[in-house]
Enzyme design. Structure first.
Site, PDB file in Angstrom:
ATOM      1  CG  ASP A  44      65.569 -37.494  79.033  1.00 51.47           C
ATOM      2  OD1 ASP A  44      64.359 -37.347  79.234  1.00 51.47           O
ATOM      3  OD2 ASP A  44      66.443 -37.196  79.881  1.00 51.47           O
ATOM      4  CE1 TYR A  49      70.057 -34.148  83.459  1.00 50.70           C
ATOM      5  CE2 TYR A  49      69.681 -34.969  81.239  1.00 50.70           C
ATOM      6  CZ  TYR A  49      69.409 -35.012  82.579  1.00 50.70           C
ATOM      7  OH  TYR A  49      68.494 -35.922  83.043  1.00 50.70           O
ATOM      8  CE  LYS A  74      64.554 -35.097  82.185  1.00 41.49           C
ATOM      9  NZ  LYS A  74      65.895 -35.237  81.598  1.00 41.49           N
ATOM     10  CG  HIS A 107      65.156 -32.041  86.266  1.00 42.12           C
ATOM     11  ND1 HIS A 107      66.202 -31.693  85.441  1.00 42.12           N
ATOM     12  CD2 HIS A 107      65.403 -33.322  86.627  1.00 42.12           C
ATOM     13  CE1 HIS A 107      67.033 -32.707  85.331  1.00 42.12           C
ATOM     14  NE2 HIS A 107      66.581 -33.709  86.044  1.00 42.12           N
TER      15      HIS A 107
END
Ligand code: A2P
Length: 278
Positions: A44, A49, A74, A107
């Site tokens: 994931d 990120y 996401k 998200h």
């Protein structure tokens, strides 16, 4: 490997490797490669990120056949809307170096505190995910941090219901209303921060149960979610814990599950989707 089934009949590994805050570069490449070596098949990540490139490198270097993997990313908040989401998807795929994605999530829902047209924005972002899904670029689509009212609003315009809702979920913060609503609508719940970012690991009840089941408190948190049909996404850069989080082999009694469900609120991140300002 334990799997759950999405409402479009796709199997999803019940334990995924979370990569939030794992640094792009060697740290992330090593952690993901180590996870893949130790039988994780579900990874994931998210555009925000900033480690999709490293996740892609780890996938290629590990040489696990693509069809064995379940990869999630996401769309970030600044990219909401139909056209922007389509572009954001292409950019993520480019960074990951993948031909297709297993799961793409919104998200966070746009909230009315920041956007007067929040409902429309969420509907348009979702429409982009539906297009990508129907064009065969993604095997499943879903949302993250959607509360009951966000889902009800989305259902007014959606032609496909989300297969997943990824929310904060751990002992002391179980969002029962959202989980129950998702269950009624065949939406599987994924737990982000299933260990409460370490904030709940000293909780006396969890410590007591760890003793009773001869397990770590982390394992108690993960098994608590898994036994209730909730996917967990533990993250760790520690090799011993990466292995431990994917090799749980005990069953909690119904009574102990109930005790954990009755814990007073603890370890909440404070990130309430209607109030966040990002
Ligand atoms: P580390 O990388 O040193 O293992 P969450 O997923 O709830 O956000 O929590 C992640 C945090 O919990 C990370 O800081 C990670 O640190 C730590 N962690 C991961 N697995 C375990 C475990 N089994 N027991 C205790 N802490 C853990």
């Amino acid at each position: 490997m334990k799997t759950f089934k999405l409402h479009n009949n796709i199997q999803i590994p019940a334990v995924g490797f979370g990569t939030y805050k794992i640094q792009e570069g060697q740290e992330c490449i090593d952690a993901v490669k180590f996870a893949l070596k130790h039988n994780y098949r579900h990874i994931d990540t998210a555009a925000v990120y900033e480690n999709e490139k490293s996740v892609g490198i780890a996938i290629r270097e590990s040489a696990v056949p693509r069809e064995e993997l379940f990869i999630t990313t996401k769309v970030w908040n600044t990219e909401r809307g139909y056209e922007k989401t389509l572009k954001a998807f292409d950019a993520s795929m480019e960074r990951l170096g993948l031909e297709y994605l297993d799961l793409y999530l919104i998200h966070w829902p746009a909230n009315t505190k920041q956007f007067s047209n929040a409902a429309e924005l969420n509907a348009e972002t979702w429409r982009a995910l539906e297009t990508l899904y129907m064009n065969g670029k993604i095997r499943a689509i879903g949302v993250s941090n959607f509360l009951v009212h966000h889902l009800e609003e989305l259902f007014k315009t959606a032609t496909i219901k989300p297969m997943i809702n990824q929310i904060e979920y751990h002992p002391g913060y179980t969002q029962a209303d959202t989980v129950e609503f998702c269950k009624q609508h065949n939406i599987l719940v994924e737990a982000w921060s299933p260990l409460g970012r370490g904030r709940v690991l000293e909780n006396p009840l969890l410590v007591e149960l760890a003793g009773k089941y001869n397990a770590s408190t982390g394992a108690i948190c993960l098994q608590f979610a898994l036994q209730q049909g909730i996917i967990v996404l533990p993250k760790s850069t520690n090799e011993e814990r990466i292995i431990a989080n994917n090799s749980i082999d005990f069953t909690l009694s119904d009574e102990d599950i109930k005790k954990i469900n009755n814990m007073t609120e603890t370890g909440f991140s404070g990130l309430q989707p209607d109030n966040v300002d990002f």
